[in-house]
Motif scaffolding. Structure first.
Motif, PDB file in Angstrom:
ATOM      1  N   VAL A  52     -17.744 -27.914 -28.696  1.00  0.00           N
ATOM      2  CA  VAL A  52     -18.849 -27.516 -29.586  1.00  0.00           C
ATOM      3  C   VAL A  52     -18.302 -27.143 -30.963  1.00  0.00           C
ATOM      4  O   VAL A  52     -18.840 -27.567 -31.990  1.00  0.00           O
ATOM      5  N   ARG A  53     -17.203 -26.371 -30.982  1.00  0.00           N
ATOM      6  CA  ARG A  53     -16.621 -25.965 -32.260  1.00  0.00           C
ATOM      7  C   ARG A  53     -16.213 -27.184 -33.089  1.00  0.00           C
ATOM      8  O   ARG A  53     -16.462 -27.238 -34.288  1.00  0.00           O
ATOM      9  N   HIS A  54     -15.610 -28.164 -32.420  1.00  0.00           N
ATOM     10  CA  HIS A  54     -15.159 -29.367 -33.128  1.00  0.00           C
ATOM     11  C   HIS A  54     -16.315 -30.058 -33.860  1.00  0.00           C
ATOM     12  O   HIS A  54     -16.193 -30.443 -35.015  1.00  0.00           O
ATOM     13  N   TRP A  55     -17.452 -30.189 -33.164  1.00  0.00           N
ATOM     14  CA  TRP A  55     -18.572 -30.952 -33.729  1.00  0.00           C
ATOM     15  C   TRP A  55     -19.498 -30.117 -34.596  1.00  0.00           C
ATOM     16  O   TRP A  55     -20.196 -30.650 -35.457  1.00  0.00           O
ATOM     17  N   VAL A  56     -19.520 -28.800 -34.350  1.00  0.00           N
ATOM     18  CA  VAL A  56     -20.468 -27.964 -35.097  1.00  0.00           C
ATOM     19  C   VAL A  56     -19.823 -27.338 -36.328  1.00  0.00           C
ATOM     20  O   VAL A  56     -20.461 -27.200 -37.371  1.00  0.00           O
ATOM     21  N   GLU A  57     -18.514 -27.005 -36.218  1.00  0.00           N
ATOM     22  CA  GLU A  57     -17.844 -26.352 -37.356  1.00  0.00           C
ATOM     23  C   GLU A  57     -16.648 -27.150 -37.872  1.00  0.00           C
ATOM     24  O   GLU A  57     -16.281 -27.047 -39.034  1.00  0.00           O
ATOM     25  N   GLY A  58     -16.020 -27.909 -36.983  1.00  0.00           N
ATOM     26  CA  GLY A  58     -14.752 -28.573 -37.326  1.00  0.00           C
ATOM     27  C   GLY A  58     -14.944 -29.891 -38.058  1.00  0.00           C
ATOM     28  O   GLY A  58     -16.017 -30.163 -38.619  1.00  0.00           O
ATOM     29  N   VAL A  59     -13.911 -30.732 -38.009  1.00  0.00           N
ATOM     30  CA  VAL A  59     -13.946 -32.005 -38.738  1.00  0.00           C
ATOM     31  C   VAL A  59     -15.059 -32.922 -38.225  1.00  0.00           C
ATOM     32  O   VAL A  59     -15.607 -33.728 -38.975  1.00  0.00           O
ATOM     33  N   GLY A  60     -15.421 -32.772 -36.945  1.00  0.00           N
ATOM     34  CA  GLY A  60     -16.493 -33.599 -36.387  1.00  0.00           C
ATOM     35  C   GLY A  60     -17.823 -33.392 -37.099  1.00  0.00           C
ATOM     36  O   GLY A  60     -18.643 -34.311 -37.182  1.00  0.00           O
ATOM     37  N   SER A  61     -18.039 -32.193 -37.632  1.00  0.00           N
ATOM     38  CA  SER A  61     -19.325 -31.891 -38.286  1.00  0.00           C
ATOM     39  C   SER A  61     -19.488 -32.670 -39.583  1.00  0.00           C
ATOM     40  O   SER A  61     -20.600 -32.921 -40.039  1.00  0.00           O
ATOM     41  N   TYR A  97     -17.614 -35.709 -40.033  1.00  0.00           N
ATOM     42  CA  TYR A  97     -17.524 -37.105 -39.610  1.00  0.00           C
ATOM     43  C   TYR A  97     -18.879 -37.612 -39.097  1.00  0.00           C
ATOM     44  O   TYR A  97     -19.287 -38.731 -39.393  1.00  0.00           O
ATOM     45  N   ASN A  98     -19.559 -36.782 -38.311  1.00  0.00           N
ATOM     46  CA  ASN A  98     -20.842 -37.203 -37.736  1.00  0.00           C
ATOM     47  C   ASN A  98     -21.799 -36.021 -37.668  1.00  0.00           C
ATOM     48  O   ASN A  98     -21.884 -35.328 -36.649  1.00  0.00           O
ATOM     49  N   PRO A  99     -22.559 -35.778 -38.747  1.00  0.00           N
ATOM     50  CA  PRO A  99     -23.443 -34.608 -38.794  1.00  0.00           C
ATOM     51  C   PRO A  99     -24.553 -34.622 -37.742  1.00  0.00           C
ATOM     52  O   PRO A  99     -25.072 -33.570 -37.387  1.00  0.00           O
ATOM     53  N   THR A 100     -24.887 -35.812 -37.200  1.00  0.00           N
ATOM     54  CA  THR A 100     -25.946 -35.836 -36.182  1.00  0.00           C
ATOM     55  C   THR A 100     -25.451 -35.170 -34.892  1.00  0.00           C
ATOM     56  O   THR A 100     -26.245 -34.657 -34.120  1.00  0.00           O
ATOM     57  N   ARG A 101     -24.134 -35.176 -34.676  1.00  0.00           N
ATOM     58  CA  ARG A 101     -23.585 -34.469 -33.510  1.00  0.00           C
ATOM     59  C   ARG A 101     -23.673 -32.957 -33.707  1.00  0.00           C
ATOM     60  O   ARG A 101     -23.843 -32.199 -32.766  1.00  0.00           O
ATOM     61  N   LYS A 102     -23.533 -32.529 -34.950  1.00  0.00           N
ATOM     62  CA  LYS A 102     -23.681 -31.102 -35.258  1.00  0.00           C
ATOM     63  C   LYS A 102     -25.096 -30.646 -34.895  1.00  0.00           C
ATOM     64  O   LYS A 102     -25.292 -29.606 -34.264  1.00  0.00           O
ATOM     65  N   ASP A 103     -26.071 -31.447 -35.294  1.00  0.00           N
ATOM     66  CA  ASP A 103     -27.477 -31.144 -34.986  1.00  0.00           C
ATOM     67  C   ASP A 103     -27.690 -30.938 -33.492  1.00  0.00           C
ATOM     68  O   ASP A 103     -28.400 -30.038 -33.067  1.00  0.00           O
ATOM     69  N   SER A 104     -27.126 -31.851 -32.692  1.00  0.00           N
ATOM     70  CA  SER A 104     -27.398 -31.800 -31.259  1.00  0.00           C
ATOM     71  C   SER A 104     -26.525 -30.763 -30.554  1.00  0.00           C
ATOM     72  O   SER A 104     -27.027 -29.956 -29.762  1.00  0.00           O
ATOM     73  N   LEU A 105     -25.241 -30.735 -30.849  1.00  0.00           N
ATOM     74  CA  LEU A 105     -24.352 -29.829 -30.116  1.00  0.00           C
ATOM     75  C   LEU A 105     -24.574 -28.354 -30.475  1.00  0.00           C
ATOM     76  O   LEU A 105     -24.160 -27.473 -29.722  1.00  0.00           O
ATOM     77  N   SER A 106     -25.252 -28.100 -31.589  1.00  0.00           N
ATOM     78  CA  SER A 106     -25.540 -26.698 -31.910  1.00  0.00           C
ATOM     79  C   SER A 106     -26.598 -26.111 -30.973  1.00  0.00           C
ATOM     80  O   SER A 106     -26.840 -24.904 -30.971  1.00  0.00           O
ATOM     81  N   LEU A 107     -27.212 -26.947 -30.139  1.00  0.00           N
ATOM     82  CA  LEU A 107     -28.159 -26.443 -29.126  1.00  0.00           C
ATOM     83  C   LEU A 107     -27.443 -25.872 -27.904  1.00  0.00           C
ATOM     84  O   LEU A 107     -28.070 -25.267 -27.035  1.00  0.00           O
ATOM     85  N   ILE A 108     -26.135 -26.083 -27.799  1.00  0.00           N
ATOM     86  CA  ILE A 108     -25.398 -25.718 -26.577  1.00  0.00           C
ATOM     87  C   ILE A 108     -25.050 -24.236 -26.523  1.00  0.00           C
ATOM     88  O   ILE A 108     -24.590 -23.656 -27.508  1.00  0.00           O
ATOM     89  N   ARG A 109     -25.302 -23.644 -25.345  1.00  0.00           N
ATOM     90  CA  ARG A 109     -24.855 -22.295 -25.018  1.00  0.00           C
ATOM     91  C   ARG A 109     -24.031 -22.399 -23.738  1.00  0.00           C
ATOM     92  O   ARG A 109     -24.289 -23.290 -22.933  1.00  0.00           O
ATOM     93  N   VAL A 110     -23.109 -21.487 -23.533  1.00  0.00           N
ATOM     94  CA  VAL A 110     -22.348 -21.477 -22.276  1.00  0.00           C
ATOM     95  C   VAL A 110     -22.712 -20.217 -21.502  1.00  0.00           C
ATOM     96  O   VAL A 110     -22.755 -19.134 -22.086  1.00  0.00           O
ATOM     97  N   SER A 111     -22.996 -20.371 -20.205  1.00  0.00           N
ATOM     98  CA  SER A 111     -23.292 -19.213 -19.344  1.00  0.00           C
ATOM     99  C   SER A 111     -22.444 -19.299 -18.088  1.00  0.00           C
ATOM    100  O   SER A 111     -22.160 -20.393 -17.606  1.00  0.00           O
ATOM    101  N   ARG A 112     -22.090 -18.146 -17.566  1.00  0.00           N
ATOM    102  CA  ARG A 112     -21.273 -18.108 -16.341  1.00  0.00           C
ATOM    103  C   ARG A 112     -22.108 -18.349 -15.084  1.00  0.00           C
ATOM    104  O   ARG A 112     -21.607 -18.864 -14.087  1.00  0.00           O
ATOM    105  N   THR A 113     -23.371 -17.974 -15.136  1.00  0.00           N
ATOM    106  CA  THR A 113     -24.255 -18.125 -13.971  1.00  0.00           C
ATOM    107  C   THR A 113     -25.651 -18.553 -14.437  1.00  0.00           C
ATOM    108  O   THR A 113     -25.991 -18.400 -15.622  1.00  0.00           O
TER     109      THR A 113
END
Lengths: 186, 186
Positions: A63-72, A74-90
């Motif tokens: 997520v960091r790569h595409w939302v904040e890193g060089v991926g953002s 290279y391909n801003p449409t991935r930033k749009d989509s991957l910024s919807l991601i949250r991580v949960s343990r359960t």
């Protein structure tokens, strides 16, 4: 208005091939394909659910790569989509985060490839989602699917996608079809 | 009765990010996800279209593993789906194979993420497919999509999947949704 439907991709507890309860590894293609579907259909958020520390770090790195890193860049449409991601343990942790945000109890929807007498159809769920005061968390199992306990504790069990005598779609394809049936333009 | 709809996954000619015409590499997840969708919705066959000898051999190796090799015993449902796969060097070659089988000219359908004045809707195509004497080949572009020439030479251009201002689905998700809209139970 923000959508009241959230996706949970469950890596534990789920069944393996032998119906033992396991934790699966995160698949990079799941992350990308499901995030892009979530963004396409205007889903409120996409929870990647895993208790494994190594997998949590992997998702956060992607997520960091595409939302904040060089991926953002290279391909801003991935930033749009991957910024919807949250991580949960359960599943409970994802549920609580949504309930806290909405100030309302989250309704859980379980999915699976097998028919069940208590399952509801797509049109019924499509109508239920119109209640814009209630948040919904729709759960998809990786591996061989959600455990019986997860299904039993859900508020709703969604009917399977009916194929021509074959019910072995990838979780990525199942998410795409189900989101389209629930939220797509008709 | 065998379905009259065939899928073509085009690795050349397609556009890259800079709208140059290239040949993409085959993606293992495309092969599996699309074959499983094809089997689910009863598609007649799934043509992987690539002119690159290394990629042809890769696809043939994957298919052999799951259809004849140890994979066919480990997971027989993969044998069911991957046995739908054919490899063709060009779109014309796939088209000819279908036309020869049916003794009728194949109608080509192009897909894409952008709207086009000549495109037809899903309901119209769903009805056209009921003509069980005519075989149809629906083409999906990898990379940045099918070239203008492929679109211009198709008999039909299918409308894009309308999202909430975002049209960047993976080809795997697009195939899943489009097959469901064209062939899924309603």
């Amino acid at each position: 208005m923000e959508s009241n439907l959230y996706i949970g991709l469950v890596h534990h507890p789920i069944y393996d091939k032998r119906r033992e309860i396991v934790a699966t590894a995160v698949t990079n293609f799941d992350i990308h394909d499901i995030a892009r579907c979530a963004r396409t259909f205007g889903v409120g958020g996409f929870f990647v659910i895993t208790p494994l520390e190594s997998q949590i770090q992997l998702v956060e790195r992607i997520v960091r790569h595409w939302v904040e890193g060089v991926g953002s860049v290279y391909n801003p449409t991935r930033k749009d989509s991957l910024s919807l991601i949250r991580v949960s343990r359960t599943i409970d942790e994802a549920d609580r985060e949504i309930s806290d945000l909405w100030g309302r109890k989250t309704k859980r929807i379980a999915t699976g490839a097998s028919p069940h007498p208590k399952s509801i159809g797509f049109e019924i769920l499509r109508k239920l989602l119109r209640d814009q005061n209630t948040p919904f968390l729709i759960l998809f199992g990786t591996g061989w699917g959600l455990t019986q306990e997860v299904k039993d504790s859900a508020d709703y069990l969604l009917a399977p996608i009916e194929g021509k005598g074959y019910n072995h779609l990838s979780v990525r394809s199942a998410v795409a079809i189900i989101l389209d049936r629930l939220l797509g333009d008709r």
